[in-house]
Design an enzyme around this catalytic site. Structure first.
Site, PDB file in Angstrom:
ATOM      1  N   HIS A 100       9.225   1.271   2.835  1.00  0.00           N
ATOM      2  CA  HIS A 100      10.354   1.319   3.769  1.00  0.00           C
ATOM      3  C   HIS A 100      11.234   0.100   3.531  1.00  0.00           C
ATOM      4  O   HIS A 100      10.957  -0.704   2.621  1.00  0.00           O
ATOM      5  CB  HIS A 100       9.868   1.421   5.222  1.00  0.00           C
ATOM      6  CG  HIS A 100       8.843   0.386   5.598  1.00  0.00           C
ATOM      7  ND1 HIS A 100       9.129  -0.961   5.626  1.00  0.00           N
ATOM      8  CD2 HIS A 100       7.529   0.503   5.949  1.00  0.00           C
ATOM      9  CE1 HIS A 100       8.049  -1.634   5.993  1.00  0.00           C
ATOM     10  NE2 HIS A 100       7.057  -0.767   6.181  1.00  0.00           N
TER      11      HIS A 100
ATOM     12  N   GLY B  14       5.114 -10.458   3.576  1.00  0.00           N
ATOM     13  CA  GLY B  14       5.947 -10.447   4.777  1.00  0.00           C
ATOM     14  C   GLY B  14       5.303 -11.205   5.928  1.00  0.00           C
ATOM     15  O   GLY B  14       4.077 -11.209   6.078  1.00  0.00           O
TER      16      GLY B  14
ATOM     17  N   SER C 193       7.237  -0.603   9.965  1.00  0.00           N
ATOM     18  CA  SER C 193       5.833  -0.513   9.555  1.00  0.00           C
ATOM     19  C   SER C 193       5.541   0.926   9.166  1.00  0.00           C
ATOM     20  O   SER C 193       6.115   1.866   9.747  1.00  0.00           O
ATOM     21  CB  SER C 193       4.943  -0.912  10.735  1.00  0.00           C
ATOM     22  OG  SER C 193       3.639  -0.420  10.537  1.00  0.00           O
ATOM     23  N   SER C 194       4.640   1.086   8.219  1.00  0.00           N
ATOM     24  CA  SER C 194       4.255   2.442   7.803  1.00  0.00           C
ATOM     25  C   SER C 194       3.642   3.201   8.971  1.00  0.00           C
ATOM     26  O   SER C 194       3.679   4.426   9.016  1.00  0.00           O
ATOM     27  CB  SER C 194       3.232   2.369   6.672  1.00  0.00           C
ATOM     28  OG  SER C 194       3.756   1.596   5.640  1.00  0.00           O
ATOM     29  N   ARG C 195       3.081   2.473   9.917  1.00  0.00           N
ATOM     30  CA  ARG C 195       2.430   3.145  11.055  1.00  0.00           C
ATOM     31  C   ARG C 195       3.425   3.753  12.040  1.00  0.00           C
ATOM     32  O   ARG C 195       3.039   4.602  12.838  1.00  0.00           O
ATOM     33  CB  ARG C 195       1.548   2.159  11.813  1.00  0.00           C
ATOM     34  CG  ARG C 195       0.328   1.780  11.033  1.00  0.00           C
ATOM     35  CD  ARG C 195      -0.323   0.574  11.631  1.00  0.00           C
ATOM     36  NE  ARG C 195      -1.398   0.132  10.780  1.00  0.00           N
ATOM     37  CZ  ARG C 195      -2.666   0.076  11.148  1.00  0.00           C
ATOM     38  NH1 ARG C 195      -3.010   0.423  12.355  1.00  0.00           N
ATOM     39  NH2 ARG C 195      -3.584  -0.343  10.314  1.00  0.00           N
TER      40      ARG C 195
ATOM     41  N   MET D  61       0.850  -1.189   0.000  1.00  0.00           N
ATOM     42  CA  MET D  61       0.000   0.000   0.000  1.00  0.00           C
ATOM     43  C   MET D  61       0.892   1.247   0.000  1.00  0.00           C
ATOM     44  O   MET D  61       0.452   2.337   0.372  1.00  0.00           O
ATOM     45  CB  MET D  61      -0.933  -0.023   1.207  1.00  0.00           C
ATOM     46  CG  MET D  61      -1.908  -1.209   1.131  1.00  0.00           C
ATOM     47  SD  MET D  61      -3.398  -0.992   2.087  1.00  0.00           S
ATOM     48  CE  MET D  61      -2.726  -0.911   3.712  1.00  0.00           C
ATOM     49  N   GLY D  62       2.143   1.080  -0.424  1.00  0.00           N
ATOM     50  CA  GLY D  62       3.040   2.231  -0.523  1.00  0.00           C
ATOM     51  C   GLY D  62       3.667   2.593   0.801  1.00  0.00           C
ATOM     52  O   GLY D  62       3.702   1.788   1.722  1.00  0.00           O
TER      53      GLY D  62
ATOM     54  N   GLY E 147      11.463  -2.647   4.930  1.00  0.00           N
ATOM     55  CA  GLY E 147      10.730  -3.917   4.969  1.00  0.00           C
ATOM     56  C   GLY E 147      10.212  -4.267   3.580  1.00  0.00           C
ATOM     57  O   GLY E 147      10.391  -5.384   3.087  1.00  0.00           O
ATOM     58  N   HIS E 148       9.573  -3.292   2.920  1.00  0.00           N
ATOM     59  CA  HIS E 148       9.075  -3.542   1.553  1.00  0.00           C
ATOM     60  C   HIS E 148      10.241  -3.842   0.606  1.00  0.00           C
ATOM     61  O   HIS E 148      10.144  -4.715  -0.252  1.00  0.00           O
ATOM     62  CB  HIS E 148       8.340  -2.309   1.016  1.00  0.00           C
ATOM     63  CG  HIS E 148       7.118  -1.928   1.779  1.00  0.00           C
ATOM     64  ND1 HIS E 148       7.033  -0.771   2.511  1.00  0.00           N
ATOM     65  CD2 HIS E 148       5.926  -2.553   1.918  1.00  0.00           C
ATOM     66  CE1 HIS E 148       5.840  -0.678   3.052  1.00  0.00           C
ATOM     67  NE2 HIS E 148       5.144  -1.751   2.730  1.00  0.00           N
TER      68      HIS E 148
HETATM   69  O1  PAF Z   1      -0.088  -5.899   3.405  1.00  0.00           O
HETATM   70  C1  PAF Z   1      -0.534  -4.953   2.751  1.00  0.00           C
HETATM   71  O2  PAF Z   1       0.111  -3.918   2.535  1.00  0.00           O
HETATM   72  C2  PAF Z   1      -1.950  -5.049   2.188  1.00  0.00           C
HETATM   73  O3  PAF Z   1      -2.792  -5.731   3.043  1.00  0.00           O
HETATM   74  C3  PAF Z   1      -1.982  -5.674   0.775  1.00  0.00           C
HETATM   75  C4  PAF Z   1      -1.519  -7.119   0.793  1.00  0.00           C
HETATM   76  C5  PAF Z   1      -1.116  -4.868  -0.164  1.00  0.00           C
HETATM   77  C6  PAF Z   1      -3.412  -5.668   0.229  1.00  0.00           C
HETATM   78  O4  PAF Z   1      -3.908  -4.368   0.130  1.00  0.00           O
END
Ligand code: PAF
Length: 280
Positions: free
Chosen positions: A30, A143, A181-183, A26-27, A32-33
């Site tokens: 960071h 993840g 985490s984005s949060r 979801m953008g 992690g992604h």
């Molecule tokens: O983990 C996430 O960021 C979301 O739940 C996902 C898998 C992209 C679905 O919107």
């Protein structure tokens, strides 16, 4: 790196690509992604990272509204590690007339996160199915940070006979142990100092399990108490089986500790896999 915003353009671009990996996000990219994308790159020739903030999986609209949107920075970060394609559709592209058909996930989706965020996994499964249909990947990376989500997506792929291998990636952590985490960007400086305690509470449980303790309820209670004493609002800290996320019974020793708790208005989740001694 290709930046593609429509389904038709993406399909055209991928037409002659055979070996596609997908990293749904979801953008607010960071490290992690980036580790998910790097892992995907070792497994597939073309990696498509999707960025779509999926309204369907948020049960509180302000959570959706305050989800960080950092598209330009995201592009730079993804490009820096050699990501091939970013698919970043807008809402109308994914839900042109509002979504009327949904994936209704089974009981595993109603507990833990599902209990505190009703409808969340229905929204996740629906969008992931849609993204899979558009990207048609051979592999997709998720993840372990979202442990329940990973289990549910594996089930989805299996039950719908999708020809996709789901690859699980380890959680990336800050030096303090806090899962990226984005949060985390919503945490104040004080809260950031406190946040690693969630992991610490889980480590207390994993150490006890490794030492042979099977009194899971007492361990869960102690973890919840510890967090509450330090100002957390605890949704759950529980021990479950890695397979199926059931309450462990005699003989189950492949376990995972799952936790969700809020500091101020920021809700964090984390998990820790642990193998207990085999019962004799
Ligand atoms: O983990 C996430 O960021 C979301 O739940 C996902 C898998 C992209 C679905 O919107």
């Amino acid at each position: 790196m290709e930046i593609i915003k429509t389904v038709s353009q993406l399909r055209k671009f991928l037409e002659d690509k055979k070996d596609i990996g997908c990293v749904p996000t979801m953008g607010n990219i960071h490290d992690g992604h980036l580790s998910l994308v790097s892992l995907a790159k070792t497994k597939a020739a073309t990696v498509v990272t999707t960025i779509f903030i999926n309204r369907l999986q948020f049960n509180q609209s302000d959570d959706f509204d305050r989800y960080p949107r950092t598209m330009e920075e995201d592009f730079k970060r993804l490009e820096s590690i050699g990501n091939n394609v970013v698919f970043c559709p807008n809402e109308l592209e994914i839900y042109p007339e509002g979504q009327k058909y949904f994936i209704d996930p089974p009981r595993i989706a109603k507990k833990l996160e599902g209990r505190f965020r009703p409808g969340h996994f229905r929204g996740v499964c629906t969008v992931v199915m849609k993204l899979f249909n558009v990207v048609q990947p051979r592999i997709a990376v998720f993840g372990k940070k979202d442990y329940q989500q990973l289990a549910i997506i594996k089930g989805l792929v299996e039950q719908f006979s999708l020809p996709i291998t789901i690859v699980s990636a380890e959680t990336v952590r800050a030096k303090s142990g806090l899962a990226l985490s984005s949060r985390n960007r919503h945490l104040s400086i004080e809260e950031l100092k406190e946040a690693p305690r969630l992991r610490q509470a889980m480590k207390n449980i994993s150490s006890a399990i490794e030492a042979g303790d099977r009194n899971f309820v007492a361990m869960e209670y102690a973890a919840g108490e510890l967090l509450a004493r330090h100002g957390w609002k605890v949704d759950y800290v529980v021990v479950r089986t890695q397979a199926g996320l059931h309450k462990p019974t005699d003989g189950d020793n492949e376990l995972v500790i799952l936790g969700a708790a809020s500091l101020g208005s920021t809700r964090l989740i984390d998990d820790l896999e642990v193998i207990g001694p085999k019962s004799s």
